[in-house]
Design a protein around this motif. Sequence first.
Motif, PDB file in Angstrom:
ATOM      1  N   ILE A  79      -0.342  -1.219  -7.409  1.00 26.68           N
ATOM      2  CA  ILE A  79      -0.605  -1.407  -5.971  1.00 26.68           C
ATOM      3  C   ILE A  79       0.715  -1.558  -5.208  1.00 26.68           C
ATOM      4  N   GLN A  80       1.725  -2.144  -5.835  1.00 25.01           N
ATOM      5  CA  GLN A  80       3.036  -2.217  -5.169  1.00 25.01           C
ATOM      6  C   GLN A  80       3.553  -0.803  -4.887  1.00 25.01           C
ATOM      7  N   ASP A  81       3.373   0.097  -5.851  1.00 22.52           N
ATOM      8  CA  ASP A  81       3.817   1.483  -5.662  1.00 22.52           C
ATOM      9  C   ASP A  81       3.013   2.158  -4.545  1.00 22.52           C
ATOM     10  N   CYS A  82       1.693   1.983  -4.570  1.00 18.91           N
ATOM     11  CA  CYS A  82       0.857   2.608  -3.535  1.00 18.91           C
ATOM     12  C   CYS A  82       1.257   2.113  -2.146  1.00 18.91           C
ATOM     13  N   GLN A  83       1.464   0.813  -2.017  1.00 21.70           N
ATOM     14  CA  GLN A  83       1.857   0.270  -0.717  1.00 21.70           C
ATOM     15  C   GLN A  83       3.246   0.753  -0.313  1.00 21.70           C
ATOM     16  N   ALA A  84       4.153   0.862  -1.284  1.00 23.10           N
ATOM     17  CA  ALA A  84       5.498   1.366  -0.977  1.00 23.10           C
ATOM     18  C   ALA A  84       5.421   2.811  -0.481  1.00 23.10           C
ATOM     19  N   ALA A  85       4.526   3.604  -1.078  1.00 20.00           N
ATOM     20  CA  ALA A  85       4.361   5.000  -0.654  1.00 20.00           C
ATOM     21  C   ALA A  85       3.820   5.067   0.774  1.00 20.00           C
ATOM     22  N   VAL A  86       2.839   4.209   1.096  1.00 21.20           N
ATOM     23  CA  VAL A  86       2.292   4.172   2.464  1.00 21.20           C
ATOM     24  C   VAL A  86       3.395   3.810   3.456  1.00 21.20           C
ATOM     25  N   ARG A  87       4.188   2.795   3.117  1.00 17.21           N
ATOM     26  CA  ARG A  87       5.269   2.375   4.033  1.00 17.21           C
ATOM     27  C   ARG A  87       6.310   3.477   4.206  1.00 17.21           C
ATOM     28  N   TRP A  88       6.651   4.150   3.098  1.00 17.55           N
ATOM     29  CA  TRP A  88       7.637   5.229   3.172  1.00 17.55           C
ATOM     30  C   TRP A  88       7.128   6.352   4.080  1.00 17.55           C
ATOM     31  N   LEU A  89       5.869   6.720   3.904  1.00 17.08           N
ATOM     32  CA  LEU A  89       5.296   7.795   4.725  1.00 17.08           C
ATOM     33  C   LEU A  89       5.263   7.398   6.194  1.00 17.08           C
ATOM     34  N   ARG A  90       4.953   6.137   6.471  1.00 16.71           N
ATOM     35  CA  ARG A  90       4.917   5.675   7.872  1.00 16.71           C
ATOM     36  C   ARG A  90       6.331   5.630   8.445  1.00 16.71           C
ATOM     37  N   ALA A  91       7.284   5.194   7.641  1.00 20.62           N
ATOM     38  CA  ALA A  91       8.678   5.128   8.117  1.00 20.62           C
ATOM     39  C   ALA A  91       9.231   6.526   8.408  1.00 20.62           C
ATOM     40  N   HIS A  92       8.713   7.550   7.698  1.00 27.58           N
ATOM     41  CA  HIS A  92       9.193   8.924   7.886  1.00 27.58           C
ATOM     42  C   HIS A  92       8.207   9.780   8.677  1.00 27.58           C
ATOM     43  N   ASP A 123      -3.143  -6.598   4.909  1.00 33.16           N
ATOM     44  CA  ASP A 123      -2.660  -7.759   5.679  1.00 33.16           C
ATOM     45  C   ASP A 123      -2.323  -8.925   4.758  1.00 33.16           C
ATOM     46  N   VAL A 124      -2.191  -8.661   3.455  1.00 33.47           N
ATOM     47  CA  VAL A 124      -2.031  -9.728   2.474  1.00 33.47           C
ATOM     48  C   VAL A 124      -0.624  -9.690   1.891  1.00 33.47           C
ATOM     49  N   GLN A 125       0.028 -10.836   1.832  1.00 31.95           N
ATOM     50  CA  GLN A 125       1.366 -10.914   1.235  1.00 31.95           C
ATOM     51  C   GLN A 125       1.248 -11.366  -0.218  1.00 31.95           C
ATOM     52  N   GLU A 126       0.330 -10.757  -0.945  1.00 27.01           N
ATOM     53  CA  GLU A 126       0.061 -11.191  -2.323  1.00 27.01           C
ATOM     54  C   GLU A 126       1.150 -10.730  -3.275  1.00 27.01           C
ATOM     55  N   TRP A 127       1.664  -9.515  -3.052  1.00 30.33           N
ATOM     56  CA  TRP A 127       2.632  -8.925  -3.962  1.00 30.33           C
ATOM     57  C   TRP A 127       3.942  -8.717  -3.232  1.00 30.33           C
ATOM     58  N   GLU A 128       5.018  -8.858  -3.977  1.00 30.63           N
ATOM     59  CA  GLU A 128       6.321  -8.600  -3.374  1.00 30.63           C
ATOM     60  C   GLU A 128       6.417  -7.127  -2.995  1.00 30.63           C
ATOM     61  N   ALA A 129       6.847  -6.863  -1.780  1.00 33.13           N
ATOM     62  CA  ALA A 129       7.025  -5.477  -1.348  1.00 33.13           C
ATOM     63  C   ALA A 129       8.214  -4.875  -2.086  1.00 33.13           C
ATOM     64  N   ILE A 130       8.079  -3.595  -2.462  1.00 32.40           N
ATOM     65  CA  ILE A 130       9.191  -2.893  -3.100  1.00 32.40           C
ATOM     66  C   ILE A 130       9.561  -1.697  -2.232  1.00 32.40           C
ATOM     67  N   GLY A 131      10.737  -1.121  -2.494  1.00 31.51           N
ATOM     68  CA  GLY A 131      11.173   0.025  -1.700  1.00 31.51           C
ATOM     69  C   GLY A 131      11.996  -0.420  -0.501  1.00 31.51           C
ATOM     70  N   GLU A 132      12.340   0.550   0.322  1.00 30.65           N
ATOM     71  CA  GLU A 132      13.318   0.306   1.397  1.00 30.65           C
ATOM     72  C   GLU A 132      12.707  -0.178   2.707  1.00 30.65           C
ATOM     73  N   HIS A 133      11.425   0.017   2.915  1.00 24.04           N
ATOM     74  CA  HIS A 133      10.855  -0.181   4.257  1.00 24.04           C
ATOM     75  C   HIS A 133       9.907  -1.372   4.280  1.00 24.04           C
ATOM     76  N   ARG A 134      10.414  -2.527   3.846  1.00 21.95           N
ATOM     77  CA  ARG A 134       9.530  -3.676   3.632  1.00 21.95           C
ATOM     78  C   ARG A 134       8.971  -4.257   4.922  1.00 21.95           C
ATOM     79  N   ASP A 135       9.599  -3.916   6.042  1.00 27.27           N
ATOM     80  CA  ASP A 135       9.113  -4.443   7.329  1.00 27.27           C
ATOM     81  C   ASP A 135       8.047  -3.529   7.939  1.00 27.27           C
ATOM     82  N   VAL A 136       7.792  -2.377   7.303  1.00 27.93           N
ATOM     83  CA  VAL A 136       6.807  -1.422   7.825  1.00 27.93           C
ATOM     84  C   VAL A 136       5.427  -1.775   7.268  1.00 27.93           C
TER      85      VAL A 136
END
Length: 274
Positions: A79-92, A123-136
């Motif tokens: 799930i950390q990877d899936c969320q990182a992918a969503v953030r990356w796509l939104r950032a780009h 909306d949950v801070q359950e897992w540490e965000a990974i990747g470059e766009h943690r504020d997205v």
Amino acid sequence: PRVLKDLPYVIDGHERQVLDLYLPEDPKSARPLVIWIHGGGWQAGAKDNCPALGLTASGFAVASINYRLSGHATFPAQIQDCQAAVRWLRAHAQEYGLDPDKFGVWGSSAGGHLVALVGTSGDVQEWEAIGEHRDVSSRVQAVCDWYGPTDFLQMDAQAGNRGRFKHSDAASPESRLIGGQITEHPERVAKANPITYVSQDDPPFLICHGDADNLVPLGQSELLQTALQRAEVPVTLYVVKGGGHGGWNDPRPRELVEEFLTKQLRGESRQPAE
């Protein structure tokens, strides 16, 4: 569509932390995006042969993502990877002509589990965000869950004597995912359950499940439907009569996906990304 392969969504990350992007030709405006998350028991499978690809003909951009499998890392890596992918796509989003407020996810089986988690834990801070766009934001605006598991501990009882194997075994895909026998680690099972995070501001869900599925019992989707209804989240559960674990002859689920995504991502989005 224009095809961009193996884009890394984590810089210098794991070899699995990549995605493919399919962009409709000549976008006149920012496109809504559908993110496909593959199945395979969290231990196999890949982003190739993406079933969502046909949506590009209807003007959607499509991303298909890989994520670390249970042989690489146990939950919550997936799930950390899936969320990182969503953030990356939104950032780009601007770079690729995507509408950052119109993201949907679709997945089947283990991918159905992960898209449900993406939907309920935005909306949950359950897992540490990974990747470059943690504020997205990693929120999405629509979820299509095809026969995904939810509460691993109820799977054997729901399957009865029709189950293909015992989910409570130490070697089951569910036990491998959480890194231990599910019956010995109920707290880990709860953390991996999308229902744990359901709240009123979750995006609308479309769930499709066969009533003869002997791998993931229909009851898994019924549990999720009940939890979403209680929280007053819009949810539709379509039951495929006689349907097994995918491979359905019924054309309706695919039509429902396109109708649902068109309504949620083309009409007024119920909740913009933060």
